[in-house]
Design an enzyme around this catalytic site. Sequence first.
Site, PDB file in Angstrom:
ATOM      1  CB  SER A 156      -0.920  -0.005   1.228  1.00  0.00           C
ATOM      2  OG  SER A 156      -1.990   0.950   1.055  1.00  0.00           O
TER       3      SER A 156
ATOM      4  CG  ASP B   2      -6.319  -3.956  -3.571  1.00  0.00           C
ATOM      5  OD1 ASP B   2      -7.070  -3.081  -3.285  1.00  0.00           O
ATOM      6  OD2 ASP B   2      -4.904  -3.742  -3.314  1.00  0.00           O
TER       7      ASP B   2
ATOM      8  CG  HIS C  23      -5.768  -2.317   0.008  1.00  0.00           C
ATOM      9  ND1 HIS C  23      -4.706  -2.323  -0.873  1.00  0.00           N
ATOM     10  CD2 HIS C  23      -5.190  -1.329   1.003  1.00  0.00           C
ATOM     11  CE1 HIS C  23      -3.789  -1.455  -0.582  1.00  0.00           C
ATOM     12  NE2 HIS C  23      -3.924  -1.022   0.738  1.00  0.00           N
ATOM     13  CG  ASP C  24      -6.319  -4.297   5.051  1.00  0.00           C
ATOM     14  OD1 ASP C  24      -5.469  -3.468   4.449  1.00  0.00           O
ATOM     15  OD2 ASP C  24      -7.219  -4.141   6.169  1.00  0.00           O
TER      16      ASP C  24
END
Lengths: 200, 405
Positions: free
Chosen positions: B165, B334, B367-368
């Site tokens: 990220s 994501d 995303h995580d």
Amino acid sequence: MRFDLQVIASWVQAGSKVLDLGCGTGSLLEHLVREKHVVGRGIEMDEEKVSKAIGRGLSVVQGDLINEVRDYPSGFFDVVILSQTLQQVYQPEEVIREMLRVGKRCIVSFPNFSHWRIRAQILFQGRAPVTRELPHEWYDTPNIRVIALKDFRRFCREQGFTVEKQVAIDTDYRQEQGHALRFFANWRAFYGIFLLGKER
Amino acid sequence: MSEYIDGLSNRAESVGIVERKSFTLPDDAGPFELEGGAHLSPVTIAYETYGELSPARDNAVLICHALTGDAHVAGYYSETDPKPGWWDIMVGPGKPIDTSRYFVLCANVLGSCSGSTGPSSVNPATGKAYGLEFPVVTIGDMVRAQKLLVEHLGIERLLAAVGGSMGGMQVLEWAVRYPDMIAAAVPLATTPRHTALNIAFHEVARQCIMADVNWNRGAYYDSEKPSMGLAVARMIGHVTYLSDEAMRVKFGRKLYEKEAYKFGFDLEFPDFQVESYLRYQGGKFVERFDANSFIYITKAADYFDLAQQHGGGSLTEAMTKARCRFLVVSFSTDWLYPTSRSRLLVQAMKKAGLEVSFSEVEAEFGHDAFLLRNERLFDLVESFLEHALATERKRAETAPKEAWG
């Protein structure tokens, strides 16, 4: 290493820059990097295979080969390899043209559809052939092209690709020993391997 | 981000007890000039290290944390510390980033609030916390500060920089800004720049904070904090880090400690589990993060534009400045920084003739995913670093020896 890959490797000069399209888990590329000190790059669609190839320390990009090959600068590679994948490619002419744009030469190999066993299966059993080299049933095959050595040579002539070398082999591809055919190749070869150059 | 670590790590397999250290830029170096033109002094960077630096000093791996992370990547602060660092599943002995082989380093970014100089630090000119008088920092500033720390630790060249990220943005910045100082780079779940959608989410989050009456234009350090605004900002962020599928699996339309709808807006007991979860995460975040740091750091991520800053608008041009090998990884679910963003990076790296590997890893949690246990990701990072170290050592053997003195 598989015999057909040994033939391909023997055509690659030490220290050259090589792109392997559809490189799978990277066994050919690893061999070339280790034994011939080539600068190697690979492209492969399958996530698991990409992971294995990266695990071997290779630089491999996951993606569709025609899209991925477009990103490379012209003439970046000495040799671009398409091993046992042409029969699965939607735009063979475009792919080979791109291969010859990003590379000085390209090596293309594929299973020979005009082998006598395949012909015999169609003739005597009257059904879509299933062989060791083309082991899929008609409903689940990734192979969308049927290619004969003869057809491929004609295709190269028509498209203006120069065939610099060609070898027909009658060896099961999983074997490490094999030999090249000299006569009646279109009948007897399991595989064809071609070294192509740009049109003159 | 540290909320994920609960129950995912085993104390026995951890790096053990670690401590936070800090490095203050020496006075004689003069004030630290920021990309925005302002000067900052003093500058302190909080950091942690794990493992040993090899005699050849060739095994240093820098980890760059994401937006609201900190320097505490792995291990525990004490025997009774309930929670390890935010990437304890990735960093430790025998883990993908193996602390028995690598010297691992992570610094808290400039502008943050976990020991590095940021808006909550004391402004020497006024004797009070900076608040909005803190100058705007960029990803480039964060990386330049990290570089000074790396040099301070006696490391001339990093084996690798790894980060997801906003951490991935720093990794990219390292690769193009200091090409001679880095052998390998692993940008995970990241992007060469923010889209309007990314900026929009950040702006909504910032506005939540600014709309909180307690925010007081950033001057809240002696009074009530804008906790509600920060909590809501975090809730927004949290939603963008998950995926539709992940939330459906985790919460669906399940109710929270009740059998039927209550048809109301109970602030203590909301109807849906997902509401309760977000409130809980927002509340927890407020305990450990500063609202002003949040607005500064989100802004830094918004300003980041690799092509603009290093390539005159061309990403390929920017990447031609890099020389390290890359492993780029995106995650299938994501939607914040989708695979197409990573492909843009890979495309530019290929055009620049760089050595790049790329994989889109199948993962469920949006995303995580880069923070969670994922064997495919672990294998990729582990083997990539192994080969990077082997290559680096071979390079050192064959490189002409420089004369000393």
